[in-house]
Design an enzyme around this catalytic site. Sequence first.
Site, PDB file in Angstrom:
ATOM      1  N   ARG A 228     -62.718   0.167  14.531  1.00  0.00           N
ATOM      2  CA  ARG A 228     -63.973   0.182  15.700  1.00  0.00           C
ATOM      3  C   ARG A 228     -64.976  -0.787  14.961  1.00  0.00           C
ATOM      4  O   ARG A 228     -65.145  -0.933  13.827  1.00  0.00           O
ATOM      5  CB  ARG A 228     -64.097   1.438  15.913  1.00  0.00           C
ATOM      6  CG  ARG A 228     -63.307   2.411  16.343  1.00  0.00           C
ATOM      7  CD  ARG A 228     -63.672   3.833  16.654  1.00  0.00           C
ATOM      8  NE  ARG A 228     -62.360   4.670  17.137  1.00  0.00           N
ATOM      9  CZ  ARG A 228     -61.812   5.459  16.273  1.00  0.00           C
ATOM     10  NH1 ARG A 228     -61.759   5.473  15.214  1.00  0.00           N
ATOM     11  NH2 ARG A 228     -60.851   6.231  16.803  1.00  0.00           N
TER      12      ARG A 228
ATOM     13  N   LYS B 146     -64.749   7.895  13.757  1.00  0.00           N
ATOM     14  CA  LYS B 146     -64.798   8.758  14.752  1.00  0.00           C
ATOM     15  C   LYS B 146     -64.437  10.005  14.607  1.00  0.00           C
ATOM     16  O   LYS B 146     -63.298  10.282  14.014  1.00  0.00           O
ATOM     17  CB  LYS B 146     -64.125   7.757  16.205  1.00  0.00           C
ATOM     18  CG  LYS B 146     -64.703   8.579  17.549  1.00  0.00           C
ATOM     19  CD  LYS B 146     -63.890   7.776  18.576  1.00  0.00           C
ATOM     20  CE  LYS B 146     -64.167   8.630  19.900  1.00  0.00           C
ATOM     21  NZ  LYS B 146     -63.546   7.616  20.962  1.00  0.00           N
TER      22      LYS B 146
ATOM     23  N   HIS C 229     -63.857  -4.554  21.200  1.00  0.00           N
ATOM     24  CA  HIS C 229     -62.954  -3.373  21.170  1.00  0.00           C
ATOM     25  C   HIS C 229     -61.573  -4.047  21.522  1.00  0.00           C
ATOM     26  O   HIS C 229     -60.477  -3.094  20.982  1.00  0.00           O
ATOM     27  CB  HIS C 229     -63.153  -2.223  21.837  1.00  0.00           C
ATOM     28  CG  HIS C 229     -62.702  -0.931  21.353  1.00  0.00           C
ATOM     29  ND1 HIS C 229     -63.004  -0.228  20.326  1.00  0.00           N
ATOM     30  CD2 HIS C 229     -61.707  -0.287  22.140  1.00  0.00           C
ATOM     31  CE1 HIS C 229     -62.101   0.874  20.246  1.00  0.00           C
ATOM     32  NE2 HIS C 229     -61.304   1.070  21.270  1.00  0.00           N
TER      33      HIS C 229
ATOM     34  N   ARG D 233     -58.751  -4.296  18.500  1.00  0.00           N
ATOM     35  CA  ARG D 233     -58.274  -3.056  18.283  1.00  0.00           C
ATOM     36  C   ARG D 233     -57.163  -2.627  19.135  1.00  0.00           C
ATOM     37  O   ARG D 233     -56.102  -2.533  18.658  1.00  0.00           O
ATOM     38  CB  ARG D 233     -59.182  -1.830  18.272  1.00  0.00           C
ATOM     39  CG  ARG D 233     -58.647  -0.660  17.964  1.00  0.00           C
ATOM     40  CD  ARG D 233     -59.965   0.543  17.843  1.00  0.00           C
ATOM     41  NE  ARG D 233     -59.504   1.842  17.987  1.00  0.00           N
ATOM     42  CZ  ARG D 233     -59.185   2.676  16.907  1.00  0.00           C
ATOM     43  NH1 ARG D 233     -59.256   2.171  15.499  1.00  0.00           N
ATOM     44  NH2 ARG D 233     -58.728   3.899  17.179  1.00  0.00           N
TER      45      ARG D 233
ATOM     46  N   HIS E 253     -56.273   8.149  15.455  1.00  0.00           N
ATOM     47  CA  HIS E 253     -55.986   8.926  16.579  1.00  0.00           C
ATOM     48  C   HIS E 253     -55.845  10.471  16.359  1.00  0.00           C
ATOM     49  O   HIS E 253     -54.842  10.421  15.603  1.00  0.00           O
ATOM     50  CB  HIS E 253     -55.099   8.305  17.552  1.00  0.00           C
ATOM     51  CG  HIS E 253     -55.495   7.320  18.246  1.00  0.00           C
ATOM     52  ND1 HIS E 253     -54.529   6.217  19.107  1.00  0.00           N
ATOM     53  CD2 HIS E 253     -56.861   6.713  18.503  1.00  0.00           C
ATOM     54  CE1 HIS E 253     -55.543   5.502  19.533  1.00  0.00           C
ATOM     55  NE2 HIS E 253     -56.555   5.564  19.400  1.00  0.00           N
TER      56      HIS E 253
ATOM     57  N   TYR F 284     -50.482   2.769  24.691  1.00  0.00           N
ATOM     58  CA  TYR F 284     -50.141   0.989  24.372  1.00  0.00           C
ATOM     59  C   TYR F 284     -48.776   0.909  24.521  1.00  0.00           C
ATOM     60  O   TYR F 284     -48.413  -0.556  24.649  1.00  0.00           O
ATOM     61  CB  TYR F 284     -50.617   0.814  22.855  1.00  0.00           C
ATOM     62  CG  TYR F 284     -52.092   0.872  22.518  1.00  0.00           C
ATOM     63  CD1 TYR F 284     -52.724  -0.041  22.917  1.00  0.00           C
ATOM     64  CD2 TYR F 284     -52.293   1.898  21.924  1.00  0.00           C
ATOM     65  CE1 TYR F 284     -54.072   0.101  22.696  1.00  0.00           C
ATOM     66  CE2 TYR F 284     -53.788   2.012  21.480  1.00  0.00           C
ATOM     67  CZ  TYR F 284     -54.915   0.929  21.957  1.00  0.00           C
ATOM     68  OH  TYR F 284     -56.000   1.171  21.959  1.00  0.00           O
TER      69      TYR F 284
END
Length: 294
Positions: free
Chosen positions: A139, A164, A235, A238, A261, A270
């Site tokens: 990120r 994150k 972004h 990514r 994640h 994805y």
Amino acid sequence: MTHNTNQISPLRNRMLEDMTMRKLSTQTQTAYLRAVKNFAGFLGQSPDAASAEDLRRYQLHLVEQGVSSGNLNATITGLKFFFETTLDHPELMKKMRHVYEPRKIPVILSLEEVTRLLQSAGGPKYQAALGVAYGAGLRANEVVHLTTGDIDSERMVIRVEQGKGKRDRYAMLSPTLLELLRVWWQHARAQRKMLPGGWLFPGQNPVNPMSTRQLARAFHLARKAAKIDKAVSLHSLRHAFATHLLEHHEDIRIIQVLLGHKKIENTARYSQVASKLLREVKGPLEYLEIEPPV
């Protein structure tokens, strides 16, 4: 997050204390304070004088002004903290509601487009920084807060501290990415733009890291120079990282770990945009023997 308490109101100071004791990030604290400040501007008086009806009117006002679902929900979250935690009046939030935020599939840059974009980056610093965003799937905030000590060329990994969700993790460091970083490191050391053990991508003052806004600006300048017309953002690199790995048949659980994640569902989306995988799927009609109509 530090503030001069002599220049702020007792109410604002109380909210700052409430956020600090819960160890909310600086970014979250800033967002919550902005939400309360904007509401006070709408109200025309101190926010602690608001009623539940005032809050309902404010949400309606934001919707009518065309505020996005994401920004609207962020505002409600900030106000919820203020009224429920700082003021201890949760009943005032009873007429405010978070709204459903449609989840759109991301626009994906192709391998050729990523190549053109990186080659169009303005110098070794931005080529390396954008290379990290794509090559390691980081990120923007994670990229700019890397230090030189986070690059482990022996184990070929990048240490990401407090990403994150305040979680540490390791990201991949490919030989090509390592070469981009070495070119930038040698250039920065020669120009005395990098402090020993300091930020990998320093700002104008090397004591501070480059800002995410500066990195995003570099991305859009590179996108324009590469003549990429897709509606993409920083972004998107990514997104491209995850999609391209998936298209090359990498294990989705490994991709989940690399992205940081928490839930596999966030990584699985994805699959919807991995066009190479979709093209490889044999459709059910291919198993039928259909005669042309007479």
